[in-house]
Design an enzyme around this catalytic site. Structure first.
Site, PDB file in Angstrom:
ATOM      1  N   HIS A   1      16.275  46.441  11.279  1.00 18.26           N
ATOM      2  CA  HIS A   1      15.847  46.343   9.883  1.00 18.26           C
ATOM      3  C   HIS A   1      15.870  47.700   9.186  1.00 18.26           C
ATOM      4  O   HIS A   1      16.012  47.774   7.966  1.00 18.26           O
ATOM      5  CB  HIS A   1      14.438  45.748   9.821  1.00 18.26           C
ATOM      6  CG  HIS A   1      14.142  45.045   8.537  1.00 18.26           C
ATOM      7  ND1 HIS A   1      14.659  43.806   8.228  1.00 18.26           N
ATOM      8  CD2 HIS A   1      13.400  45.414   7.460  1.00 18.26           C
ATOM      9  CE1 HIS A   1      14.231  43.436   7.038  1.00 18.26           C
ATOM     10  NE2 HIS A   1      13.473  44.384   6.546  1.00 18.26           N
TER      11      HIS A   1
ATOM     12  N   ARG B   1      19.027  48.093   7.343  1.00 18.51           N
ATOM     13  CA  ARG B   1      19.020  47.288   6.111  1.00 18.51           C
ATOM     14  C   ARG B   1      18.259  48.021   5.009  1.00 18.51           C
ATOM     15  O   ARG B   1      18.712  48.077   3.862  1.00 18.51           O
ATOM     16  CB  ARG B   1      18.377  45.936   6.409  1.00 18.51           C
ATOM     17  CG  ARG B   1      18.224  44.988   5.219  1.00 18.51           C
ATOM     18  CD  ARG B   1      17.771  43.630   5.731  1.00 18.51           C
ATOM     19  NE  ARG B   1      17.200  42.763   4.695  1.00 18.51           N
ATOM     20  CZ  ARG B   1      17.892  41.947   3.923  1.00 18.51           C
ATOM     21  NH1 ARG B   1      19.208  41.914   4.032  1.00 18.51           N
ATOM     22  NH2 ARG B   1      17.288  41.174   3.041  1.00 18.51           N
TER      23      ARG B   1
ATOM     24  N   ARG C   1      20.317  41.297   7.838  1.00 23.06           N
ATOM     25  CA  ARG C   1      19.197  41.063   8.748  1.00 23.06           C
ATOM     26  C   ARG C   1      19.784  40.910  10.149  1.00 23.06           C
ATOM     27  O   ARG C   1      20.950  40.525  10.314  1.00 23.06           O
ATOM     28  CB  ARG C   1      18.434  39.797   8.370  1.00 23.06           C
ATOM     29  CG  ARG C   1      17.858  39.803   6.960  1.00 23.06           C
ATOM     30  CD  ARG C   1      17.165  38.471   6.676  1.00 23.06           C
ATOM     31  NE  ARG C   1      16.546  38.431   5.346  1.00 23.06           N
ATOM     32  CZ  ARG C   1      17.104  37.923   4.260  1.00 23.06           C
ATOM     33  NH1 ARG C   1      18.323  37.405   4.343  1.00 23.06           N
ATOM     34  NH2 ARG C   1      16.471  37.914   3.100  1.00 23.06           N
TER      35      ARG C   1
ATOM     36  N   TYR D   1      11.197  46.582  -1.652  1.00 21.79           N
ATOM     37  CA  TYR D   1      12.026  46.937  -0.506  1.00 21.79           C
ATOM     38  C   TYR D   1      12.733  48.269  -0.699  1.00 21.79           C
ATOM     39  O   TYR D   1      12.867  49.062   0.215  1.00 21.79           O
ATOM     40  CB  TYR D   1      13.062  45.822  -0.332  1.00 21.79           C
ATOM     41  CG  TYR D   1      13.641  45.711   1.035  1.00 21.79           C
ATOM     42  CD1 TYR D   1      14.714  46.486   1.426  1.00 21.79           C
ATOM     43  CD2 TYR D   1      13.129  44.797   1.947  1.00 21.79           C
ATOM     44  CE1 TYR D   1      15.267  46.368   2.679  1.00 21.79           C
ATOM     45  CE2 TYR D   1      13.682  44.670   3.205  1.00 21.79           C
ATOM     46  CZ  TYR D   1      14.746  45.451   3.569  1.00 21.79           C
ATOM     47  OH  TYR D   1      15.294  45.332   4.812  1.00 21.79           O
TER      48      TYR D   1
ATOM     49  N   LYS E   1      18.331  33.379   5.201  1.00 21.36           N
ATOM     50  CA  LYS E   1      17.162  32.530   5.381  1.00 21.36           C
ATOM     51  C   LYS E   1      17.371  31.182   4.710  1.00 21.36           C
ATOM     52  O   LYS E   1      17.924  31.101   3.615  1.00 21.36           O
ATOM     53  CB  LYS E   1      15.920  33.210   4.799  1.00 21.36           C
ATOM     54  CG  LYS E   1      15.473  34.447   5.582  1.00 21.36           C
ATOM     55  CD  LYS E   1      14.196  35.023   5.004  1.00 21.36           C
ATOM     56  CE  LYS E   1      13.686  36.194   5.826  1.00 21.36           C
ATOM     57  NZ  LYS E   1      12.437  36.759   5.285  1.00 21.36           N
TER      58      LYS E   1
ATOM     59  N   HIS F   1      17.908  38.477  -1.565  1.00 23.10           N
ATOM     60  CA  HIS F   1      16.531  38.243  -2.001  1.00 23.10           C
ATOM     61  C   HIS F   1      16.513  37.238  -3.151  1.00 23.10           C
ATOM     62  O   HIS F   1      17.277  37.382  -4.111  1.00 23.10           O
ATOM     63  CB  HIS F   1      15.889  39.547  -2.483  1.00 23.10           C
ATOM     64  CG  HIS F   1      15.554  40.479  -1.375  1.00 23.10           C
ATOM     65  ND1 HIS F   1      15.360  41.834  -1.564  1.00 23.10           N
ATOM     66  CD2 HIS F   1      15.365  40.271  -0.042  1.00 23.10           C
ATOM     67  CE1 HIS F   1      15.077  42.409  -0.409  1.00 23.10           C
ATOM     68  NE2 HIS F   1      15.072  41.486   0.522  1.00 23.10           N
TER      69      HIS F   1
END
Length: 298
Positions: free
Chosen positions: A244, A247, A148, A279, A172, A270
């Site tokens: 992105h 990615r 990211r 994704y 995250k 994830h």
């Protein structure tokens, strides 16, 4: 309770209890601020504890004129989270958005770059400038590691474990993972680090940050976007791309070449395999090839 106090408390909850990043917190707070702005514009005096479904529905109806279905859905979700927090803290007994449904939206898949397009973007970098070596290393990391943009800008020299062939990535919620890094990508980082970065007067707070601007400070997300969009213009790329996109291309190309979905999930960071399935889309021609190659009745 006033709106300002509720926002302050909610922000702390998202940071401390939920462990969300600054960008995620700002997005949630912005959703609530839109509602506050609507109330102030229409001189509606009501607290976050007393606001009812009728008022919120009217707000959603008004913003629906300005937002697409995806943005509406995101806003409704953000507001539901805010009022669920108030319920959690015993300020409210109900959520005024419980009876408000989000608009149905299709699954939006971002543009994917082909290998040739990625090569063309990297080849368009002007290596005669010091920033060129840095920008090449940035694009190589984005594509070869699937990071990211926030993970890229926060990457530290102390996160590089080249002898083991990995980099440590903080994702995250400050969750860390180790991602394999190709030898060529290691080479480009080393060139930048040893030949360019060494000659920058580095700001004391950013001594360990890998990618720096000319003033020796950490690169911003906006700067990464600018670099990529500028290269897209240079090669006349007829796609809307962002960091992105690299990615997504990373994950898609791995899947196309037979990589295990679980391995891709771990590298992307994830929590749920379902996120990875969405994704890393597989086009219909690939599905046909799978049937033709692997089905016992082929």
């Amino acid at each position: 309770m006033k709106w300002h106090q509720a926002l302050t408390d909610y922000s702390l909850y998202l940071k401390i209890e939920r462990g969300l990043s600054e960008n995620s917190i700002n997005s949630y707070i912005l959703d609530v601020k839109k509602l506050i702005n609507y109330l102030e514009t229409n001189t509606i005096s009501v607290s976050p504890i007393d606001i009812d479904t009728t008022t919120v529905k009217q707000f959603i109806y008004e913003v629906a004129k300005l937002l697409n279905a995806r943005s509406q859905s995101r806003l409704i979700s953000g507001l539901k989270g805010f009022f669920n927090y108030l319920i959690f803290e015993d300020y409210r007994k109900d959520n005024p958005l419980d009876t408000i449904d989000s608009p149905k939206i299709g699954r939006k898949l971002p543009d994917t770059l082909s290998e040739n397009e990625i090569n063309n973007l990297i080849e368009a970098i002007d290596l005669s400038h010091p920033q060129g070596e840095r920008n090449r290393a940035i694009l190589e990391v984005l594509y070869s590691c699937g990071l990211r943009v926030s993970e890229l800008t926060n990457l530290k020299i102390s996160d590089l474990f080249f002898d083991e062939g990995f980099i440590k990535v903080t994702g995250k919620g400050d969750k860390q993972r180790f991602v394999p890094i190709l030898e060529d990508t290691q080479k480009y980082i080393t060139i930048y680090k040893n030949q360019i970065r060494n000659h920058i007067k580095i700001h004391p707070e950013h001594q360990d940050i890998l990618f720096l601007n000319r003033r020796g400070k950490q690169l911003t997300r906006a700067m990464i976007f600018t670099i990529i969009k500028g290269l897209a213009v240079t090669i006349a790329l007829d796609k809307t791309i962002s960091p992105h996109t690299f990615r997504h291309s990373f994950a898609t190309h791995l899947l196309e070449n037979g990589a295990d979905l679980r391995a891709i999930q771990l590298m992307l960071g994830h929590e749920s395999i379902t996120t990875t399935e969405i994704y890393t889309h597989v086009d219909r021609s690939q599905l046909t090839a799978v049937i033709n190659n692997f089905h016992p009745r082929k």
